[in-house]
Design a protein around this motif. Structure first.
Motif, PDB file in Angstrom:
ATOM      1  N   ILE A 216       8.227  26.584  30.790  1.00 12.89           N
ATOM      2  CA  ILE A 216       8.060  25.865  32.068  1.00 12.89           C
ATOM      3  C   ILE A 216       7.462  24.474  31.850  1.00 12.89           C
ATOM      4  CG2 ILE A 216       8.092  27.883  33.605  1.00 12.89           C
ATOM      5  CD1 ILE A 216       5.184  28.051  33.563  1.00 12.89           C
ATOM      6  N   LYS A 217       6.620  24.352  30.837  1.00 15.30           N
ATOM      7  CA  LYS A 217       6.062  23.013  30.527  1.00 15.30           C
ATOM      8  C   LYS A 217       7.165  22.087  29.992  1.00 15.30           C
ATOM      9  CE  LYS A 217       1.173  23.935  29.605  1.00 15.30           C
ATOM     10  NZ  LYS A 217       0.981  25.371  29.854  1.00 15.30           N
ATOM     11  N   THR A 218       7.980  22.614  29.083  1.00 15.59           N
ATOM     12  CA  THR A 218       9.033  21.765  28.504  1.00 15.59           C
ATOM     13  C   THR A 218      10.071  21.402  29.576  1.00 15.59           C
ATOM     14  OG1 THR A 218       8.679  22.846  26.385  1.00 15.59           O
ATOM     15  CG2 THR A 218      10.693  21.561  26.605  1.00 15.59           C
TER      16      THR A 218
ATOM     17  N   GLU B 110      19.210  27.465  32.429  1.00 15.79           N
ATOM     18  CA  GLU B 110      18.593  28.788  32.550  1.00 15.79           C
ATOM     19  C   GLU B 110      18.061  29.231  31.180  1.00 15.79           C
ATOM     20  OE1 GLU B 110      21.427  31.705  33.882  1.00 15.79           O
ATOM     21  OE2 GLU B 110      20.146  33.385  33.346  1.00 15.79           O
ATOM     22  N   SER B 111      16.975  29.975  31.177  1.00 16.95           N
ATOM     23  CA  SER B 111      16.516  30.563  29.913  1.00 16.95           C
ATOM     24  C   SER B 111      16.197  32.037  30.095  1.00 16.95           C
ATOM     25  CB  SER B 111      15.307  29.807  29.371  1.00 16.95           C
ATOM     26  OG  SER B 111      14.320  29.679  30.349  1.00 16.95           O
ATOM     27  N   LEU B 112      16.282  32.766  28.994  1.00 19.47           N
ATOM     28  CA  LEU B 112      16.000  34.205  29.001  1.00 19.47           C
ATOM     29  C   LEU B 112      14.971  34.478  27.908  1.00 19.47           C
ATOM     30  CD1 LEU B 112      18.587  37.062  29.274  1.00 19.47           C
ATOM     31  CD2 LEU B 112      16.810  37.167  27.531  1.00 19.47           C
ATOM     32  N   ILE B 113      13.878  35.135  28.308  1.00 17.98           N
ATOM     33  CA  ILE B 113      12.820  35.497  27.350  1.00 17.98           C
ATOM     34  C   ILE B 113      12.865  37.013  27.155  1.00 17.98           C
ATOM     35  CG2 ILE B 113      10.331  35.464  26.896  1.00 17.98           C
ATOM     36  CD1 ILE B 113      10.001  33.383  29.064  1.00 17.98           C
ATOM     37  N   MET B 114      12.809  37.463  25.909  1.00 17.22           N
ATOM     38  CA  MET B 114      12.811  38.915  25.684  1.00 17.22           C
ATOM     39  C   MET B 114      11.952  39.302  24.484  1.00 17.22           C
ATOM     40  SD  MET B 114      16.586  39.649  24.090  1.00 17.22           S
ATOM     41  CE  MET B 114      16.201  40.636  22.643  1.00 17.22           C
ATOM     42  N   PRO B 115      11.411  40.532  24.521  1.00 15.56           N
ATOM     43  CA  PRO B 115      10.693  40.996  23.336  1.00 15.56           C
ATOM     44  C   PRO B 115      11.692  41.345  22.240  1.00 15.56           C
ATOM     45  CG  PRO B 115      10.742  42.727  25.011  1.00 15.56           C
ATOM     46  CD  PRO B 115      11.426  41.532  25.609  1.00 15.56           C
TER      47      PRO B 115
ATOM     48  N   ASN C  61      17.172  52.850  28.027  1.00 20.91           N
ATOM     49  CA  ASN C  61      18.176  52.004  27.377  1.00 20.91           C
ATOM     50  C   ASN C  61      18.032  50.532  27.760  1.00 20.91           C
ATOM     51  OD1 ASN C  61      19.395  54.152  26.124  1.00 20.91           O
ATOM     52  ND2 ASN C  61      20.817  54.525  27.839  1.00 20.91           N
ATOM     53  N   PHE C  62      17.363  50.268  28.874  1.00 20.59           N
ATOM     54  CA  PHE C  62      17.271  48.895  29.370  1.00 20.59           C
ATOM     55  C   PHE C  62      16.391  48.060  28.440  1.00 20.59           C
ATOM     56  CE2 PHE C  62      16.368  45.414  32.296  1.00 20.59           C
ATOM     57  CZ  PHE C  62      17.604  45.262  32.895  1.00 20.59           C
ATOM     58  N   HIS C  63      16.729  46.781  28.285  1.00 25.20           N
ATOM     59  CA  HIS C  63      15.898  45.901  27.465  1.00 25.20           C
ATOM     60  C   HIS C  63      15.233  44.883  28.391  1.00 25.20           C
ATOM     61  CE1 HIS C  63      15.045  44.401  23.257  1.00 25.20           C
ATOM     62  NE2 HIS C  63      14.483  43.485  24.048  1.00 25.20           N
ATOM     63  N   PHE C  64      13.911  44.978  28.511  1.00 19.23           N
ATOM     64  CA  PHE C  64      13.128  44.089  29.379  1.00 19.23           C
ATOM     65  C   PHE C  64      13.403  42.623  29.034  1.00 19.23           C
ATOM     66  CE2 PHE C  64       8.901  41.779  29.332  1.00 19.23           C
ATOM     67  CZ  PHE C  64       8.942  41.409  30.657  1.00 19.23           C
ATOM     68  N   HIS C  65      13.614  41.809  30.064  1.00 19.34           N
ATOM     69  CA  HIS C  65      13.729  40.367  29.844  1.00 19.34           C
ATOM     70  C   HIS C  65      13.339  39.616  31.106  1.00 19.34           C
ATOM     71  CE1 HIS C  65      17.697  41.783  31.232  1.00 19.34           C
ATOM     72  NE2 HIS C  65      17.813  40.608  31.830  1.00 19.34           N
ATOM     73  N   VAL C  66      13.026  38.368  30.937  1.00 16.38           N
ATOM     74  CA  VAL C  66      12.628  37.523  32.068  1.00 16.38           C
ATOM     75  C   VAL C  66      13.532  36.305  32.082  1.00 16.38           C
ATOM     76  CG1 VAL C  66      10.773  36.035  32.951  1.00 16.38           C
ATOM     77  CG2 VAL C  66      10.240  38.321  32.089  1.00 16.38           C
ATOM     78  N   GLU C  67      14.070  36.004  33.250  1.00 17.50           N
ATOM     79  CA  GLU C  67      14.930  34.829  33.384  1.00 17.50           C
ATOM     80  C   GLU C  67      14.173  33.719  34.099  1.00 17.50           C
ATOM     81  OE1 GLU C  67      18.988  37.543  33.796  1.00 17.50           O
ATOM     82  OE2 GLU C  67      18.492  36.136  35.401  1.00 17.50           O
ATOM     83  N   ILE C  68      14.360  32.500  33.606  1.00 19.58           N
ATOM     84  CA  ILE C  68      13.777  31.339  34.294  1.00 19.58           C
ATOM     85  C   ILE C  68      14.944  30.448  34.727  1.00 19.58           C
ATOM     86  CG2 ILE C  68      12.211  29.363  34.119  1.00 19.58           C
ATOM     87  CD1 ILE C  68      10.810  30.898  31.881  1.00 19.58           C
ATOM     88  N   CYS C  69      15.065  30.263  36.029  1.00 21.85           N
ATOM     89  CA  CYS C  69      16.205  29.526  36.569  1.00 21.85           C
ATOM     90  C   CYS C  69      15.749  28.270  37.306  1.00 21.85           C
ATOM     91  CB  CYS C  69      16.984  30.423  37.535  1.00 21.85           C
ATOM     92  SG  CYS C  69      17.711  31.852  36.734  1.00 21.85           S
ATOM     93  N   PRO C  70      15.845  27.094  36.656  1.00 15.40           N
ATOM     94  CA  PRO C  70      15.538  25.853  37.365  1.00 15.40           C
ATOM     95  C   PRO C  70      16.556  25.643  38.484  1.00 15.40           C
ATOM     96  CG  PRO C  70      15.608  25.485  34.991  1.00 15.40           C
ATOM     97  CD  PRO C  70      16.183  26.849  35.247  1.00 15.40           C
TER      98      PRO C  70
ATOM     99  N   ASN D 220      12.847  29.555  39.662  1.00 15.37           N
ATOM    100  CA  ASN D 220      12.530  30.967  39.889  1.00 15.37           C
ATOM    101  C   ASN D 220      12.271  31.633  38.547  1.00 15.37           C
ATOM    102  OD1 ASN D 220      15.045  30.292  41.936  1.00 15.37           O
ATOM    103  ND2 ASN D 220      13.323  31.280  42.924  1.00 15.37           N
ATOM    104  N   ILE D 221      11.283  32.524  38.523  1.00 17.14           N
ATOM    105  CA  ILE D 221      11.044  33.392  37.356  1.00 17.14           C
ATOM    106  C   ILE D 221      11.367  34.810  37.807  1.00 17.14           C
ATOM    107  CG2 ILE D 221       9.315  34.322  35.744  1.00 17.14           C
ATOM    108  CD1 ILE D 221       7.771  31.717  36.018  1.00 17.14           C
ATOM    109  N   LEU D 222      12.262  35.493  37.091  1.00 15.71           N
ATOM    110  CA  LEU D 222      12.748  36.809  37.526  1.00 15.71           C
ATOM    111  C   LEU D 222      12.492  37.849  36.442  1.00 15.71           C
ATOM    112  CD1 LEU D 222      16.268  35.364  38.457  1.00 15.71           C
ATOM    113  CD2 LEU D 222      14.282  35.470  39.971  1.00 15.71           C
ATOM    114  N   PHE D 223      11.752  38.889  36.742  1.00 17.49           N
ATOM    115  CA  PHE D 223      11.528  39.978  35.795  1.00 17.49           C
ATOM    116  C   PHE D 223      12.668  40.988  35.938  1.00 17.49           C
ATOM    117  CE2 PHE D 223       6.952  40.113  34.212  1.00 17.49           C
ATOM    118  CZ  PHE D 223       6.674  38.794  34.529  1.00 17.49           C
ATOM    119  N   HIS D 224      13.350  41.260  34.830  1.00 12.68           N
ATOM    120  CA  HIS D 224      14.383  42.299  34.817  1.00 12.68           C
ATOM    121  C   HIS D 224      13.885  43.430  33.921  1.00 12.68           C
ATOM    122  CE1 HIS D 224      18.102  39.742  36.124  1.00 12.68           C
ATOM    123  NE2 HIS D 224      17.070  39.592  36.931  1.00 12.68           N
ATOM    124  N   GLU D 225      13.609  44.566  34.509  1.00 14.78           N
ATOM    125  CA  GLU D 225      13.073  45.706  33.765  1.00 14.78           C
ATOM    126  C   GLU D 225      13.427  46.966  34.549  1.00 14.78           C
ATOM    127  OE1 GLU D 225       8.773  45.788  33.936  1.00 14.78           O
ATOM    128  OE2 GLU D 225       8.750  44.424  35.643  1.00 14.78           O
ATOM    129  N   VAL D 226      13.572  48.093  33.843  1.00 13.45           N
ATOM    130  CA  VAL D 226      13.836  49.354  34.544  1.00 13.45           C
ATOM    131  C   VAL D 226      12.972  50.437  33.918  1.00 13.45           C
ATOM    132  CG1 VAL D 226      15.566  51.010  35.330  1.00 13.45           C
ATOM    133  CG2 VAL D 226      16.236  48.639  34.931  1.00 13.45           C
TER     134      VAL D 226
END
Ligand SMILES: [Zn+2]
Ligand SMILES: [Zn+2]
Length: 325
Positions: free
Chosen positions: A261-263, A230-235, A285-294, A274-280
């Protein structure tokens, strides 16, 4: 069967309090995957309802870059939605809790080309996709009763996708989903005791598991990854939803997303994920991030007990990733 049971409903499982989304309309969904062997799949383009010339099969919401015969990106109403804006509802009594699954379901096609995987798109396509997500989120949040807009992508047959033509989904709900609420709670507790953002502080502890970073974004394999690889991308900047990203941040975000996704495909082959956007949007207070779950591992009995299992330590995945990229 009573008529109300054919509608989309949310039921509360009285054993655990967890909410379950019921949608029988999805049983009739078309499926164009064939020759599925593990993560190797082929598809039958003649069964794809999203090609030029088949626009009558779906209700178009938005076209970018051309008309119905030349679009570069298209948004449609999901014909097999999990949620519905219309219902005719008979409330249950006693211990059984059930309510209408109110909401809207949209699908984004990032390319008209049937056989392209998401990983094969170019930067222009990724940025067009991101700008469309931001625009659709703004519009959906302006609608009555909509409290949460969830953006995700199912890629490949093991991800839950039933059609191979690459696409993302935007689902808008009347309430915030449980996993996001859990994350809000952790963030809020951390602020109460540390007066700082959990996601920004955690970077000090995730160094060994960093996959890739650029000026404004960073990605790592989380210490407690719930899925293998799994990976998590965040600003790096504190941003609670995607609509607040600057042009530089949008560009850096899609660069990192495509790198991951290429690597992953270089490491694991043509993999479902799956690519999942987590944002509120209404929680600063929430910190936007995106999870990529192979989707490497199949859900098994232990997961039913509430333990996700993971055969790949994130440190090991991060090492493999950095060697391959
Ligand atoms: Zn297609
Ligand atoms: Zn933050």
């Amino acid at each position: 069967m009573p008529e109300s049971y054919k509608k989309d409903v949310i039921r509360v499982d009285y054993r655990t309090g967890k909410k379950i989304l019921f949608s029988s309309v999805r049983n009739n969904k078309p499926d164009d995957f064939y020759h599925i062997s593990g993560d190797n799949w082929e598809s039958d383009i003649s069964k794809c309802p999203f090609e030029y010339g088949k626009e009558a099969l779906n209700k178009t919401i938005k076209l970018v870059g051309g008309d119905e015969h030349s679009w570069k990106l298209k948004v449609i109403e999901n014909k097999f939605p999990m949620l519905s804006p219309e219902f005719d509802f008979i409330p249950l009594e006693g211990l059984l809790e059930e309510k209408p699954a109110f909401g809207y379901c949209e699908v984004i096609f990032e390319t008209p080309i049937h056989n392209l995987r998401f990983s094969q798109l170019g930067k222009e396509e990724y940025l067009r996709w991101l700008d469309t997500i931001i625009e659709r989120e703004n519009e959906l949040y302006s609608r009555d009763r909509i409290k949460y807009v969830y953006v995700f992508k199912n890629e490949g047959p093991r991800s839950g996708a039933s059609l191979s033509h690459t696409h993302s989904q935007i689902i808008s709900f009347e309430e915030v989903p449980e996993t996001i609420k859990d994350e809000q709670k952790k963030i809020s507790e951390f602020i109460d005791s540390n007066h700082a953002c959990l996601y920004e502080q955690i970077l000090n502890y995730e160094k060994e598991r960093v996959l890739v970073e650029n000026n404004t974004f960073i990605a790592f394999a989380p210490f407690g990854s719930k899925m293998s690889s799994e990976s998590l991308i965040m600003p790096k900047r504190h941003v609670n939803y995607v609509g607040l990203l600057s042009s530089e941040e949008k560009s850096d975000f899609v660069d990192i997303l495509s790198k991951i996704i290429k690597t992953n495909e270089a490491l694991f082959g043509k993999i479902s994920y799956n690519i999942l956007f987590h944002e509120v949007k209404d929680d600063e207070n929430f910190h936007f991030h995106v999870e990529i779950c192979p989707r490497v591992i199949t859900f098994a009995a232990i997961e039913f007990a509430g333990f996700n299992t993971n055969q790949v330590f994130p440190e090991f995945y991060a090492k493999l990733f950095r060697e391959k990229s």
